[in-house]
Enzyme design. Structure first.
Site, PDB file in Angstrom:
ATOM      1  N   PRO A 160      -5.276   2.555   0.620  1.00  0.00           N
ATOM      2  CA  PRO A 160      -5.709   2.681   2.015  1.00  0.00           C
ATOM      3  C   PRO A 160      -6.296   4.076   2.250  1.00  0.00           C
ATOM      4  O   PRO A 160      -5.761   5.058   1.721  1.00  0.00           O
ATOM      5  CB  PRO A 160      -4.416   2.502   2.820  1.00  0.00           C
ATOM      6  CG  PRO A 160      -3.384   2.021   1.868  1.00  0.00           C
ATOM      7  CD  PRO A 160      -3.821   2.423   0.498  1.00  0.00           C
ATOM      8  N   HIS A 161      -7.373   4.166   3.035  1.00  0.00           N
ATOM      9  CA  HIS A 161      -8.030   5.462   3.193  1.00  0.00           C
ATOM     10  C   HIS A 161      -8.807   5.530   4.499  1.00  0.00           C
ATOM     11  O   HIS A 161      -9.251   4.507   5.011  1.00  0.00           O
ATOM     12  CB  HIS A 161      -8.990   5.700   2.023  1.00  0.00           C
ATOM     13  CG  HIS A 161      -9.999   4.601   1.867  1.00  0.00           C
ATOM     14  ND1 HIS A 161      -9.753   3.483   1.079  1.00  0.00           N
ATOM     15  CD2 HIS A 161     -11.220   4.395   2.418  1.00  0.00           C
ATOM     16  CE1 HIS A 161     -10.800   2.675   1.142  1.00  0.00           C
ATOM     17  NE2 HIS A 161     -11.697   3.203   1.954  1.00  0.00           N
ATOM     18  N   CYS A 162      -8.978   6.721   5.009  1.00  0.00           N
ATOM     19  CA  CYS A 162      -9.860   6.943   6.165  1.00  0.00           C
ATOM     20  C   CYS A 162     -10.036   8.444   6.359  1.00  0.00           C
ATOM     21  O   CYS A 162      -9.355   9.239   5.739  1.00  0.00           O
ATOM     22  CB  CYS A 162      -9.287   6.317   7.435  1.00  0.00           C
ATOM     23  SG  CYS A 162      -7.842   7.146   8.106  1.00  0.00           S
TER      24      CYS A 162
END
Lengths: 114, 155
Positions: free
Chosen positions: B63-65
């Site tokens: 998961p990334h942002c």
């Protein structure tokens, strides 16, 4: 609408716009994270709905800055605007409750919580 | 910049409680930030997951942002005690999660470079069946360092 709620909407809008920008980066596509066009459109709708929740004037400023700079909000670090890297006037440095823009580049300034 | 140098042992949880995907992501976010900052990061991460799972297959998810809530690249790692549903691309459950949060302003686009590097290292962990090997965060960092050095030598 309270300043805190406007600020929260603005921050989320900004983070979603960054998500949209990154998805268009060739490097991102090369890594292998696929996003279908339909999902992308749904994210665009979410950001449009979020924009509508903001006071008209704030939404207009945000959109104008986004079109000009791609990133409408700049964090403040050590008294500098991290959009244009200019030192901010001292009177701006004390965190205010209002939404403040950089006197030099016009970006919306954001003070991170320490 | 090497990945091992970006990892910190207090953000590596090798006995993460299994649960719903969103709750596991939330638990990892809280190792990086708390309060409204954590809520903001979580909202963006979950929006990203809605666009398509970041489960890259073979038990690994990334998961990334980007988020205004951080001023430098932050990484948290979690290994669940039991595999969890993540709607990954191979439809198989996930047990190792690398969570990556980057600041919006990011000189040299380190975020995307690091994201690519994590994918590469994750694939190597899968290939060499190393996912469950480390017993402590220190061992995990050493393992990542070795895999990364191995990849560099292989070039």
């Amino acid at each position: 609408m309270s300043t805190e709620i406007v600020e929260m909407h603005l921050k989320l809008l900004f983070d979603l716009d960054n998500l949209l920008n990154d998805m268009d980066e060739p490097t991102y596509k090369k890594i292998g994270f696929k996003v279908e066009e339909q999902e992308k459109q749904s994210l665009i709708k979410t950001r449009t709905d979020l924009l509508k929740k903001l006071p008209r004037e704030t939404a207009d400023i945000y959109e104008r800055l986004r079109k000009r700079y791609q990133r409408a909000i700049a964090p403040v670090d050590n008294g500098f605007c991290f959009g244009c890297f200019q030192r901010l006037p001292t009177q701006l440095l004390a965190r205010s409750e209002k939404i403040i823009t950089c006197p030099n580049c016009g970006r919306i300034l954001y003070w991170r919580k320490k | 910049m090497n990945l091992a140098s970006l990892l910190s042992k207090d953000r590596i949880t090798l006995s993460l409680k299994p649960g719903k995907k969103n709750k596991v992501i939330e638990d990892l976010v809280y190792t990086i930030k708390q309060g409204v900052d954590a809520e903001l990061i979580l909202s963006t991460l979950l929006k990203r997951e809605e666009l398509g799972s970041t489960g890259i297959g073979k038990a690994i998810a990334i998961p990334h942002c980007r988020s205004l809530a951080v001023d430098k690249l932050e990484i948290a790692v979690g290994r669940t005690t039991k595999p969890i549903k993540f709607n990954a691309i191979d439809k198989k459950p996930v047990s190792l999660i690398f969570l990556i949060i980057a600041p919006p302003q990011d000189p040299g686009n380190q975020y995307l470079i690091t994201l690519g590097k994590i994918v590469q290292i994750a694939k190597e962990l899968i290939k060499k069946k190393l996912i469950g090997k480390s017993q402590t965060p220190e061992e995990f960092i050493t393992l990542i360092d070795q895999v990364e050095k191995g990849l560099k030598k292989g070039k």
